[in-house]
Design an enzyme around this catalytic site. Structure first.
Site, PDB file in Angstrom:
ATOM      1  N   HIS A   1       0.829  -1.211   0.000  1.00 29.04           N
ATOM      2  CA  HIS A   1       0.000   0.000   0.000  1.00 29.04           C
ATOM      3  C   HIS A   1       0.863   1.260   0.000  1.00 29.04           C
ATOM      4  CE1 HIS A   1      -3.445  -2.590   0.880  1.00 29.04           C
ATOM      5  NE2 HIS A   1      -2.670  -3.173   1.779  1.00 29.04           N
TER       6      HIS A   1
ATOM      7  N   SER B   1      16.920  15.549 -20.648  1.00 31.22           N
ATOM      8  CA  SER B   1      15.885  16.578 -20.621  1.00 31.22           C
ATOM      9  C   SER B   1      16.358  17.737 -21.480  1.00 31.22           C
ATOM     10  CB  SER B   1      15.640  17.052 -19.186  1.00 31.22           C
ATOM     11  OG  SER B   1      14.881  18.241 -19.170  1.00 31.22           O
TER      12      SER B   1
END
Length: 483
Positions: free
Chosen positions: A192, A316
């Site tokens: 979780h 990038s």
């Protein structure tokens, strides 16, 4: 004033037509990425799932049908061919080239029927082999779907066994090797998204390899079905023309001779159920691999893996420090496209109105696209994994920041102690919850807590020796299940 004949073609917006410019210079301007940007990665599928490959397989089926009929003297007056004639017929297939593709296209422009064009294409070659008298035997007793279903089965079978499966197996073995190499590298689990009982990096990679491998086992067992039984699957024309032949046996031995499984009960079409089954398995493989990509991407984001930069590559356009996980992101997108197409094919191909409609014909032309996106994704994941370095220091630091994950071990030891009769072991879960839930616990606080529980000496020593990095059970041993 009229435009000059050689003036460049333009789109309605006034821009030069790239399609026309490409055609004028003999260049192919790709509409889709599989035939353009990613052509190198998907090129091996062209020999199996392209339009040209489909036509070559159609020629092969027609040729083998003619040879099968003559070898078995199915039609009175048409006995076996000579070895040279059979060899000559098979050369029509083995020598099928770009000129053959063009010739077929020219014939189809007249017939406006692809399979009929194949029949005429073969017929043109019989005279040079001395068997022009057998022209009427080409496509004998066949409906177009007799040829098409077998051709698609051969193409898909070849694509799976010669291209897709080898690539997928190589990727699974790559993951398995990573699992073996990192079987004893401890890692914090996150159930979780929260810190949980530690594992090992190798064990988690082994889970991936095992899941993917199971799907490959299913795909390896695929049955590729085929039929050749006439316009509605009744052999009506066969028995009307040659009632003395055992047409079911002729059909069965022919289909099996192609390396396919004979389907004895069909309408005009082979029902395509085997295709739906196969595509469901490949789509499931895609989805598991998609889950792998999202998990690896997430591990990269928290620093568990460092990416090895490619020399000269730009991560990038504005942030030079970045090495983006583009291989996994690219794979995600392509896996989604492939799975969606495979789902659509599986849903469409199992349905046909009464004895025949043509929805399957248009759908099957996209099989190569579905496989292409999956193959491209597999290639990208493999390349992405090659550029990963395991950051063991980051994994170790993460474990050392989360001593509270030992709460499970402590409460289970307390339960065992209570069962053994050690006093003071009441409410172990609640006591550990009070200590750890919503709180960060360091090594000193955890050891202090353990020392104050009143455990037996052996149990206390065992827990005091435990660390988040050593609390992973037999995770490393489990990797051995990969073999």
């Amino acid at each position: 004033m009229e435009a000059m004949a050689d003036s460049p073609s333009r789109t309605p917006s006034g821009r030069l037509s790239l399609a026309a410019a490409g055609a004028a210079t003999g260049q192919h301007i790709a509409l889709g990425p599989l035939d353009g940007r990613y052509q190198a990665a998907t090129a091996p599928l062209v020999d199996y799932l392209s339009e040209a490959a489909l036509n070559r397989d159609r020629v092969a089926v027609e040729v083998e049908w003619l040879i099968h009929l003559t070898r078995n003297s199915v039609l009175p007056g048409a006995g076996p061919l000579t070895a040279e004639q059979e060899e000559g017929l098979r050369k029509v297939v083995t020598e099928f080239d770009a000129a053959s593709v063009k010739e077929l296209a020219d014939i189809e422009a007249v017939t406006v029927h692809d399979v009929k064009a194949v029949e005429y294409y073969i017929g043109r070659r019989l005279e040079s082999l001395g068997i022009a008298s057998l022209t009427a035997m080409v496509h004998f007793g066949c409906t177009s779907e007799d040829i098409n279903n077998l051709s698609y089965a051969l193409g898909v079978k070849g694509a799976v066994e010669d291209v897709w499966l080898p690539a997928a197996r190589s990727l699974v073995e790559q993951v398995a090797e990573m699992a073996r190499a990192n079987k004893d590298v401890p890692m914090l689990s996150r159930t979780h998204g929260q810190p949980a009982t530690p594992t090992s990096l190798g064990k988690e990679l082994a889970v991936i390899a095992h899941r993917l491998g199971r799907q490959l086992d299913r795909i390896t067992r695929t049955e590729y079905l085929g039929k050749i039984n006439g316009a509605t699957g009744t052999y009506a024309a066969h028995y009307a023309s040659v009632p003395t032949a055992d047409w079911q046996e002729v059909s069965k031995t022919f289909v099996e001779g192609l390396g396919l499984t004979w389907n004895p009960l069909t309408t005009q079409i082979e029902s395509h159920d085997w295709q739906a089954e196969l595509y469901a398995d490949i789509a499931r493989f895609n989805r598991i691999l998609h889950n792998v990509c999202t998990d690896i991407w997430s591990y990269i984001s928290i620093g568990y893996f460092a990416q090895i930069p490619v020399a000269g590559a730009t991560g990038s356009s504005t942030m030079p420090h970045k090495v983006n996980p583009i291989r996994f992101e690219n794979a995600e997108a392509n896996l989604e496209i492939s799975a969606a197409l495979l789902d659509t094919l599986g849903a469409t191909l199992v349905t046909s109105r009464w004895q025949r409609d043509l929805t399957d014909s248009s759908s099957q032309r996209n099989i190569g696209v579905a496989f292409g996106h999956s193959l491209l994704a597999i290639s990208n994941v493999a390349k992405g994994l090659e550029r990963l370095d395991v950051a063991e220091d980051v994994l170790a630091a993460d474990l050392d920041e989360n001593w509270e994950v030992l709460a499970e071990a402590i409460q289970m030891v307390m339960r065992a102690e209570a069962i053994a009769g050690v006093p003071g072991m009441d409410n172990p879960y609640e006591r550990l919850k009070d200590l750890t839930r919503g709180h960060r616990v360091d090594a000193a606080r955890m050891k202090e807590f353990v020392s104050g529980l009143g455990l037996s000496a052996e149990a206390e020593a065992r827990l005091l020796a435990l660390t988040p990095g050593s609390y992973n059970g037999i995770a490393g041993q489990l990797v051995d299940h990969l073999g």
